[in-house]
Enzyme design. Structure first.
Site, PDB file in Angstrom:
ATOM      1  CE  LYS A  22     -11.397 -29.011  23.733  1.00  0.00           C
ATOM      2  NZ  LYS A  22     -10.168 -28.258  23.478  1.00  0.00           N
TER       3      LYS A  22
HETATM    4  N1  PMP Z   1      -8.037 -24.188  19.651  1.00  0.00           N
HETATM    5  C1  PMP Z   1      -7.664 -25.385  20.123  1.00  0.00           C
HETATM    6  C2  PMP Z   1      -6.930 -26.322  19.226  1.00  0.00           C
HETATM    7  C3  PMP Z   1      -7.990 -25.745  21.439  1.00  0.00           C
HETATM    8  O1  PMP Z   1      -7.641 -26.951  21.918  1.00  0.00           O
HETATM    9  C4  PMP Z   1      -8.667 -24.827  22.264  1.00  0.00           C
HETATM   10  C5  PMP Z   1      -8.984 -25.175  23.686  1.00  0.00           C
HETATM   11  N2  PMP Z   1     -10.251 -25.732  23.818  1.00  0.00           N
HETATM   12  C6  PMP Z   1      -9.032 -23.586  21.723  1.00  0.00           C
HETATM   13  C7  PMP Z   1      -8.699 -23.301  20.412  1.00  0.00           C
HETATM   14  C8  PMP Z   1      -9.829 -22.584  22.517  1.00  0.00           C
HETATM   15  O2  PMP Z   1     -11.163 -22.984  22.623  1.00  0.00           O
HETATM   16  P1  PMP Z   1     -12.082 -22.578  23.855  1.00  0.00           P
HETATM   17  O3  PMP Z   1     -11.981 -21.113  23.992  1.00  0.00           O
HETATM   18  O4  PMP Z   1     -13.434 -23.016  23.469  1.00  0.00           O
HETATM   19  O5  PMP Z   1     -11.542 -23.283  25.040  1.00  0.00           O
END
Ligand code: PMP
Length: 316
Positions: A160
């Site tokens: 991220k």
């Molecule tokens: N893809 C992106 C680009 C995101 O920003 C997120 C949010 N964190 C997700 C997928 C989903 O990830 P997670 O389930 O770990 O929050």
């Protein structure tokens, strides 16, 4: 995410301070070049009204430290001490309802060269109250983006990384300007990757289909959870390349992520998904998810880190 009330305390430069005091210089490397990485974690008020259930905290801590590795950021935290720091902050803020927790690792030096080495690193954590981000009930409209998902050997989307979110922001604006709620980004080969801030699942002939983790997607923790729920329910799951045209013939589709939770998709590029209403597999998985996070599903109680909430008194 709109205007959401910030909670009083943040973790900043090694200690808990009032959120208003968690400030950095405009010259900070991470501000200038996007050399940061973040996590987004939800804490849900348990059905008992007395507990905050932090969802999959160890996994979020582990992924943030992996994102930090991509940034070559060495931090004085293990997964365990990072998770403990987050729990301490939740306890200090004593929330009365659902929260969103935002840990942030960043290059804190004021330095002009866009590089990753030879710079100081810091961890900050803040929290806000947050309800639904996308509609989890009636469903949302999606639109395929003309912006290509950032490729792994350009800016790795599996972490991220702050700077990569310009890609998300471009796609989100375009989707909303087209009258949709969320974007679907394709990768450099034209395969379906994910949403601007969420992973994507399709249902075809009773099976869940989602892009593989080598498909320029974030390794979503909700995604991983959906796969487990489906397999435990006996629903087959395929992690494979997805063609754009499959989007137009699927039976069901939904976005998932920490912020988004589970948002059924009712149309893609103006074409109805299935019958144009949330489908049965989506609804089943959504039910398991919300039962889990509210502490009503003992099978997945191990996904929750429990912190005592501040119980609202009659006088509040
Ligand atoms: N893809 C992106 C680009 C995101 O920003 C997120 C949010 N964190 C997700 C997928 C989903 O990830 P997670 O389930 O770990 O929050």
């Amino acid at each position: 995410m709109g205007a959401s009330p910030m909670l009083e305390y943040a973790f900043f430069e090694g200690r808990i301070v009032p959120f208003a005091d968690a400030r950095i210089s405009v010259g900070t490397h991470a501000v200038q070049y996007g050399t940061g990485a973040f996590a987004g974690i939800r804490g849900y008020l348990d059905a008992d009204g007395e507990t905050i259930n932090i969802f999959r905290l160890p996994e979020h801590a582990a992924r943030l430290l992996n994102s930090a590795k991509l940034l070559r950021a060495t931090l004085p935290f293990t997964r365990e001490t990072l998770a403990r720091t987050i729990v301490d902050l939740v306890e200090k803020n004593a929330p009365t309802g659902d929260v969103y927790i935002r840990p942030f690792v960043y290059k804190s030096s004021v330095q002009l060269t866009p590089r990753l080495t030879g710079l100081d690193n810091e961890l900050a954590v803040y929290m806000l109250q947050l309800g639904d981000y996308l509609d989890t009930a009636a469903g949302v409209k999606a639109a395929v983006s003309s912006w290509q998902r950032v490729a792994d050997n350009a800016i790795p989307g599996r972490g991220k990384l702050s700077g990569a979110y310009i890609n998300s922001a471009l796609a989100k604006d375009e989707a909303e300007e087209k009258g949709a709620d969320e974007a679907i980004l394709l990768d450099q080969h034209g395969h379906v990757a994910e949403g601007s801030g969420c992973n994507l699942f399709l249902v075809r002939d009773g099976a869940l289909v989602t892009a593989p983790i080598t498909g320029d997607i974030l390794e979503g923790i909700t995604r991983r959870t959906m796969i487990q729920f489906a397999r435990d329910e006996g629903i087959p799951v395929e992690e494979r390349d997805i063609d754009r045209s499959e989007l137009y013939i699927v039976d069901e589709a939904f976005f998932c992520g920490t912020g988004v939770q589970i948002a059924p998709i009712t149309s893609i590029d103006g074409r109805p998904v299935g019958d144009g209403i949330p489908g049965p597999i989506t609804l089943k998985i959504r039910e398991i998810f919300f039962d889990t996070v509210r502490g009503r599903n003992p099978d997945y109680a191990h996904f929750l880190t429990k912190v005592r909430a501040k119980v609202a008194s009659a006088a509040d």
